[in-house]
Each structure stands twice: as C-alpha cells, then as structure tokens.
Design an enzyme around this catalytic site. Sequence first.
Site, PDB file in Angstrom:
ATOM      1  N   ASP A  13      -1.944  30.862   1.901  1.00  9.44           N
ATOM      2  CA  ASP A  13      -3.070  30.701   0.976  1.00  9.44           C
ATOM      3  C   ASP A  13      -3.237  29.275   0.476  1.00  9.44           C
ATOM      4  O   ASP A  13      -3.672  29.053  -0.656  1.00  9.44           O
ATOM      5  CB  ASP A  13      -2.923  31.656  -0.225  1.00  9.44           C
ATOM      6  CG  ASP A  13      -2.844  33.103   0.205  1.00  9.44           C
ATOM      7  OD1 ASP A  13      -3.482  33.447   1.212  1.00  9.44           O
ATOM      8  OD2 ASP A  13      -2.125  33.881  -0.454  1.00  9.44           O
ATOM      9  N   LYS A  16      -6.039  26.504   4.018  1.00 10.87           N
ATOM     10  CA  LYS A  16      -6.055  25.928   5.364  1.00 10.87           C
ATOM     11  C   LYS A  16      -7.437  26.052   6.004  1.00 10.87           C
ATOM     12  O   LYS A  16      -7.866  25.184   6.749  1.00 10.87           O
ATOM     13  CB  LYS A  16      -5.030  26.650   6.264  1.00 10.87           C
ATOM     14  CG  LYS A  16      -3.596  26.539   5.784  1.00 10.87           C
ATOM     15  CD  LYS A  16      -2.657  27.388   6.617  1.00 10.87           C
ATOM     16  CE  LYS A  16      -2.792  28.879   6.403  1.00 10.87           C
ATOM     17  NZ  LYS A  16      -2.354  29.374   5.088  1.00 10.87           N
ATOM     18  N   GLY A  40      -5.940  35.359   5.554  1.00 12.27           N
ATOM     19  CA  GLY A  40      -7.261  35.398   4.924  1.00 12.27           C
ATOM     20  C   GLY A  40      -7.752  33.979   4.750  1.00 12.27           C
ATOM     21  O   GLY A  40      -7.246  33.261   3.905  1.00 12.27           O
ATOM     22  N   HIS A  41      -8.694  33.543   5.573  1.00  7.99           N
ATOM     23  CA  HIS A  41      -9.166  32.165   5.505  1.00  7.99           C
ATOM     24  C   HIS A  41     -10.618  32.136   5.041  1.00  7.99           C
ATOM     25  O   HIS A  41     -11.494  32.673   5.705  1.00  7.99           O
ATOM     26  CB  HIS A  41      -9.008  31.486   6.867  1.00  7.99           C
ATOM     27  CG  HIS A  41      -7.560  31.397   7.288  1.00  7.99           C
ATOM     28  ND1 HIS A  41      -7.151  30.963   8.508  1.00  7.99           N
ATOM     29  CD2 HIS A  41      -6.423  31.677   6.611  1.00  7.99           C
ATOM     30  CE1 HIS A  41      -5.819  30.988   8.570  1.00  7.99           C
ATOM     31  NE2 HIS A  41      -5.368  31.434   7.428  1.00  7.99           N
ATOM     32  N   GLN A 225      -0.668  31.838   7.523  1.00  9.08           N
ATOM     33  CA  GLN A 225       0.510  31.946   6.638  1.00  9.08           C
ATOM     34  C   GLN A 225       1.038  30.543   6.296  1.00  9.08           C
ATOM     35  O   GLN A 225       0.258  29.602   6.313  1.00  9.08           O
ATOM     36  CB  GLN A 225       1.602  32.800   7.276  1.00  9.08           C
ATOM     37  CG  GLN A 225       1.287  34.292   7.319  1.00  9.08           C
ATOM     38  CD  GLN A 225       0.438  34.709   8.502  1.00  9.08           C
ATOM     39  OE1 GLN A 225       0.743  34.390   9.628  1.00  9.08           O
ATOM     40  NE2 GLN A 225      -0.636  35.428   8.251  1.00  9.08           N
TER      41      GLN A 225
HETATM   42  P1  IMO Z   1      -2.852  33.101   5.033  1.00 11.34           P
HETATM   43  O1  IMO Z   1      -3.110  32.766   6.462  1.00 11.34           O
HETATM   44  C1  IMO Z   1      -0.286  34.654   1.914  1.00 11.34           C
HETATM   45  C2  IMO Z   1       2.776  37.563   3.052  1.00 11.34           C
HETATM   46  C3  IMO Z   1       2.578  38.953   2.493  1.00 11.34           C
HETATM   47  C4  IMO Z   1       4.019  39.397   2.353  1.00 11.34           C
HETATM   48  C5  IMO Z   1       4.670  38.793   3.599  1.00 11.34           C
HETATM   49  C6  IMO Z   1       4.779  39.737   4.769  1.00 11.34           C
HETATM   50  O2  IMO Z   1      -4.008  33.626   4.275  1.00 11.34           O
HETATM   51  O3  IMO Z   1      -2.184  31.954   4.350  1.00 11.34           O
HETATM   52  P2  IMO Z   1       3.025  40.708   6.499  1.00 11.34           P
HETATM   53  O4  IMO Z   1       1.849  41.600   6.292  1.00 11.34           O
HETATM   54  O5  IMO Z   1       2.683  39.401   7.143  1.00 11.34           O
HETATM   55  O6  IMO Z   1       4.172  41.389   7.178  1.00 11.34           O
HETATM   56  O7  IMO Z   1       3.559  40.380   5.011  1.00 11.34           O
HETATM   57  O8  IMO Z   1       3.859  37.680   3.957  1.00 11.34           O
HETATM   58  N1  IMO Z   1       1.618  37.022   3.798  1.00 11.34           N
HETATM   59  C7  IMO Z   1       0.761  36.112   3.302  1.00 11.34           C
HETATM   60  N2  IMO Z   1       0.698  35.553   2.083  1.00 11.34           N
HETATM   61  N3  IMO Z   1      -1.166  34.291   2.866  1.00 11.34           N
HETATM   62  C8  IMO Z   1      -1.084  34.802   4.111  1.00 11.34           C
HETATM   63  O9  IMO Z   1      -1.833  34.356   5.126  1.00 11.34           O
HETATM   64  C9  IMO Z   1      -0.115  35.801   4.360  1.00 11.34           C
HETATM   65  N4  IMO Z   1       0.220  36.544   5.432  1.00 11.34           N
HETATM   66  C10 IMO Z   1       1.287  37.276   5.080  1.00 11.34           C
HETATM   67  O10 IMO Z   1       1.919  38.935   1.255  1.00 11.34           O
HETATM   68  O11 IMO Z   1       4.599  38.805   1.230  1.00 11.34           O
HETATM   69 MG    MG Z   2      -3.793  34.853   2.498  1.00 10.29          MG
END
Ligand code: IMO
Ligand code: MG
Length: 425
Positions: A13, A16, A40-41, A225
């Site tokens: 988050d 990016k 989530g972008h 992530q």
């Molecule tokens: P973006 O691309 C923030 C976190 C989840 C959880 C852990 C594992 O938007 O930055 P998962 O469903 O991947 O097995 O969950 O990782 N998580 C994220 N947190 N932004 C994301 O993606 C995330 N993708 C997974 O909240 O703690």
């Molecule tokens: Mg996210």
Amino acid sequence: MAVTAVVGLQWGDEAKGKIVDLLTDKYEVVVRYLGGNNAGHTVMFGGNTYKLSLLPAGILRSNVTSVIANGVVINPAALLKEIQSVVDQGVEIGELLISDRAHVIFPYHLAEEAVLEQRRGDQAIGTTMRGIGTCYRDKIGRTHAIRVGDMYRPDYFRQRLEEVVEQKNVIIQALDPSAETLSAATIYDDYCRLAEQIAHRVTDTTAYLHKALKQDKNMLFEGAQGSLLDIDHGTFPFVTSSNSSGCGIHVGSGVPERVIDQMIGVVKAYTTRVGGGPCPTELHDQTGQHIRDEGHEYGTVTGRPRRCGWFDAVATGYGARVSGVDCIAVMLLDVLSKLDEVKICEAYEINGERTTDFPSHIQDLELAKPIYRTLPGWKQDITGIRKLEDFPKEARAYIDTVSELVERPVEIVSIGPDREQTVFC
Ligand code: IMO
Ligand code: MG
C-alpha cells in the site's frame, strides 16, 4: 532502451500504482510478476479513479502491452471482472498477455484459506482471503497445482481436477466437517468457460519478454505488496506467499535482474500495515487515527482500517537493501502536513540494546522499541508544490532525513493523488 522496476519497501500500500502510472507513458511493456488479486492499486487521473488488483497499471494506456507473468496467481473470474470494470469506465485497454505458466486459483483455495485462517484464531495471518497463499502453496507442493496452460488441454485438465478436488474435499472437510463438498465436474465446466474467454491472451510470456528486450523495448516491472511482506525476507509468517521484494522479479518473470537499469523503491512518508504481525512504530493513539483519516487508510481490497504509525527507517532501510533499490519515491507526504511534530524511527532497542538491523524473527521484532528522531512539522498545505526548492524547510528536512536513514536518494515526492501532484527531485 530502459528497463525499470517499481517495488514497495514497506508492508504494501505504498501507492506504487501512482508511480507506475506516472512512468507508463515512457514504457511499451508493463509487467506484473507476483501476487494476485490481493493487491490493490489505485490510479487517479482525468477526474477518474481506477482500482486495479490483478491488472498491470499499463492496461489504462492503449499503446502499452501489459503482461501478467508466470509468478502471478490468477483467479480467472476476478480477472475478467476487472477487465470488464475498466472497459465499463470507458478505457480503451491495451494489449494484455497472460502467462501459461501462471498458477490458477480455484474455489478450494478460498475454502481452504478460510478454514485455516479461522482455526488460527488470534494468530491468524489476516490474509486478504483471495486464495493467494493456498494457491502458492500448491505451486510449491506441485501435486495439487494447476497452471493456466493446463486449462487448454481438456483431458489432462479434467483428470487433474478430479484428482485434486477429491483430495481437497478430504482435507477441507477434515478441518471443517460442515464444509460443502466441491464438485470437480462443476469446477471443470466453470473454468473451461472462463479459460475460453482469456484464451486469446494466454501465451509464453517469458519468450515474449525476451523478444521485447531484444527489440529494445522499454519495460517496466510493477511490484505488488512490499518488501516486508516477502515470503523469505519479510516478517514471516505475517507475510504474503511470494517474493514481494525486488528479489521476486527474476523468478516471477524469467527476466534476469541484471537487465534492470533502475530499481525504484516506493515508500509512504509514514507506516501502514494491514493484517496481523508486529509493526514497531504503530500508533494506537489520536495521531495514529489522524494519519488514518488524513491518508484515507482503509484497504482497497478488503476495506479494513490500516494500522498506522511513524516512518520506520530500520524496516524500510532493510527493505531497500534486500530489494536493491537505486532510489526512493516518498509518497503521501501531504498526509503529515497538519502535525506539530513528526517522528522517524532511526533505530530499535531490543532487550536494552540499540540496533539498526531488522530482526529475522518476529518474536524479536515484537520486542523492538522504536528510537525516534523528532522533527518539527511544516504545518502548511504542500499539495500545490511542484518543485523541491518550494517545500517548506521542515518538509525538506523530513525528506532529507528519510534519505539519510534509508541510505538512498529521494528522487520523487508525491503530495497528492493526482499525476500533477508529483515533485521530481
Ligand atoms: P498492494 O499491492 C497491503 C497482506 C495481507 C496480509 C498478508 C497476507 O496493494 O501493496 P495474502 O492475502 O497475500 O495471503 O495476505 O499480506 N497483503 C497486503 N497488504 N497491500 C497489499 O498489496 C497486500 N497484499 C497482501 O493484508 O497481512
Ligand atoms: Mg493493498
């Protein structure tokens, strides 16, 4: 030719999506190489907001080829829905290629994850419940894995599903006797229909990317992530199931990292985290709530309120080293504008000892007490600033401190969601 990568250095988050969108007009190919619809972008321009999850941000530009590479896990129904929603917003989408090596998320992955998370109680990872971890686990385990390319070999696909679904029913019902029995035949029919709809996009993306490199095409790798959620290098087990630091680019795309000219690390001017796991600089007070409100820190994918805190230079510096970034982009600096003072964690105290190393075990990270450097706030609106020299001196000092502690130059500062609200340093 330029090959650039954009990776998050914190717990995801980091905004990016905005950086990738800003850069995409210089690139002909944009590649997603890991994760799935857990990402989530958000991209905003022309008065519109686009919420992307599985699609590379290149999709919003008709002249860009977007690639979903082998390292991504794909829920085909979610992918089709996302394509439709972008088209419904009036976007003339560019070419989209999907790797035949990517692994597929099936209904049993979601069912299995739900029961596993539920059984962990307060130790739950707090996943996005999209079947990401269970799909990656099957990829590594191999015996239950099904890839995109398998869906186009009807006999093989049916046989694989029969074998896998039978075993998944045993596993899921052992964990939750009330779970419904899944039918291989139904899943087969549903997924054949879905596969048909994306068939024209499915290809060997590794071969495509290498041809594109040979043709000197400009290429952008879009991380999902963040480095601290990396399965190997992050805050295990509170991580995602893939290499979400810069380390994942090579594995997730088949393109060696040595061809990348510039690796940009994206950081928020503060810290957020969703889901479980330690977060040393988390604020449980009014300042934490203030940052959450000012930054609209609620998850794009799950809507969960994000945990908020001060910028953690120990964690972020570690993320920068592991990812191998050349420079950093500091996002959402404007969110801190109303604060009297701002803090940056420059070291941890663990069992009475000061350290700037990021602990490898979460039980040590749980003990970490942040040691802060306190700086004066700038207390003014900075959203209209377009040049580095126009920032108030306190904001400049903040940017300089982030750079000093993370040991990387700050090359981009973002002071609002719009494309124009960006300062190149
Ligand atoms: P973006 O691309 C923030 C976190 C989840 C959880 C852990 C594992 O938007 O930055 P998962 O469903 O991947 O097995 O969950 O990782 N998580 C994220 N947190 N932004 C994301 O993606 C995330 N993708 C997974 O909240 O703690
Ligand atoms: Mg996210």
